[in-house]
Enzyme design. Structure first.
Site, PDB file in Angstrom:
ATOM      1  CG  ASP A 194     -36.869 -29.705  62.941  1.00 10.39           C
ATOM      2  OD1 ASP A 194     -37.518 -30.319  63.808  1.00 10.39           O
ATOM      3  OD2 ASP A 194     -36.922 -29.977  61.724  1.00 10.39           O
ATOM      4  CG  HIS A 221     -39.671 -31.663  59.864  1.00  9.90           C
ATOM      5  ND1 HIS A 221     -39.298 -30.906  60.945  1.00  9.90           N
ATOM      6  CD2 HIS A 221     -41.025 -31.814  59.964  1.00  9.90           C
ATOM      7  CE1 HIS A 221     -40.368 -30.599  61.666  1.00  9.90           C
ATOM      8  NE2 HIS A 221     -41.429 -31.149  61.089  1.00  9.90           N
TER       9      HIS A 221
END
Length: 357
Positions: A194, A221
């Site tokens: 990310d 996530h």
């Protein structure tokens, strides 16, 4: 001058020991004892195991870890194809010694004595599949592997990649608690992809080199739990509301972007391997005792009311030695945080319930 028969035998045993850790030639009374063989690990460095090393993430991850000068021994474990991947990667002329382990019966051998365990094992996401769909299969895989870690290398740092991370990290924590080995500082959910995506996408908008950009990404996530803090980007900059919405959504949907682009042929394996190695490297630098090693990870946390949360952590010899607060958030981020926490709470509880029920 031709080598003697004994010298030839020793050379063959050395080569064999790289690929076949259970080779009978390496047993008691052999000409070359395993303790004297370079397959034990000749270079100074750390011992790293990859669980799921033959998969789409595992293979490039294994290759990149073989290139890391901080790694002296690299154990590659999977339930299929581990010997082939091991043979292939062992030909690379870097310092780390590679050994392969195939199937459940060899899991303990793969884990014994490891300093860092990286877990990309599990099935990948396919088109139309949510991270929640992955849960039923991957949860059981993570449980089994973590039981092995608790038994064979309870002091190792664990980097957990297997999705859904928002649930698999709580699963791992519960397994370690049951075994009496849980150390929250040593269990790290890998959310670095990310951050890598955020750095790349923000750099595109700003016209900068991604290596010069640093974007904190907090929360979890998956989807809306991924919260890039664009107000805290380095170098300092400002975004319009439209840019903020575009960047936030693209970072949150980065995995889906790749799944759809591959049209059923896989998920984000190469960028995930890159991001995982980047995170593993900072973990190893922390283990080495380097100062000021900071990265984002999904960890046991008191930053919010949730038991787990991704934020910046300082990595050291014992793992995540300090978990940093989020810092000042703008209104867009505060709203995003509340959305993230709501979904994250459910995912965390799902993982905990999988083990407790």
């Amino acid at each position: 001058m031709q080598p003697s028969g004994a010298e030839v035998h020793q050379r063959i045993a050395r080569i064999s020991a790289h690929l076949y850790p259970s080779n009978p030639q390496m047993g008691d009374g052999s000409i070359l004892e395993r303790t004297n063989c370079r397959a034990k690990g000749g270079a100074a460095g750390f011992k790293v195991a990859i669980l799921g090393a033959a998969g789409g993430i595992g293979q490039p991850l294994a290759m990149l870890m073989k290139m890391n000068p901080l790694v002296s021994v690299l154990h590659l474990y999977d339930v299929v194809n581990a010997p082939g991947v091991t043979a292939d990667i062992s030909h690379m002329d870097t310092g780390a010694v590679v050994r392969g382990f195939l199937g459940q019966s060899e899991l303990e051998g793969a884990l014994t004595g490891m300093d860092l365990v990286i877990i990309p094992a599990g099935i990948p996401r396919k088109p139309g599949m949510t991270r929640d769909d992955l849960f039923k299969i991957n949860a059981g895989i993570v449980r089994t592997l973590c039981e092995g870690i608790a038994k064979c290398c309870p002091n190792a740092i664990v980097n957990l990649i297997s999705n859904p991370v928002n649930s698999t990290v709580p699963i791992a924590a519960e397994v370690f608690k049951k075994a009496g080995t849980y150390d929250p500082k040593k269990l790290l959910g890998v959310t670095s992809l990310d951050v890598v995506r955020a750095n790349t996408f923000v750099a595109e908008v700003l016209g900068l080199d991604p290596r010069e950009v640093e974007v904190p990404v907090v929360g979890g996530h998956a989807g809306v739990t991924i919260l890039p803090l664009l107000s805290q980007v380095k170098p300092p900059c400002s975004f319009t509301h439209e840019e903020t919405e575009y960047l936030t959504k693209r970072i949150q949907d980065g995995g889906t972007e790749v799944v759809e682009a591959k049209k059923g042929a896989g998920s984000a394996t190469l960028s995930m391997a890159y991001a995982a190695v980047k995170f593993a490297d900072v973990c190893l630098k922390g283990l080495r005792g380097d100062a000021g090693v900071v990265a984002c990870a999904f960890v046991a946390s008191q930053v919010t009311e949730l038991p787990f949360f991704a934020s910046k952590v300082r990595l050291g010899r014992t793992g995540a030695e300090e978990v940093y607060q989020l810092g000042p958030l703008n209104e867009y981020e505060r709203i995003g945080l509340e959305k993230a926490k709501k979904e994250l709470a459910e995912s965390i509880q799902k993982g905990i319930s999988f083990i407790r029920n």
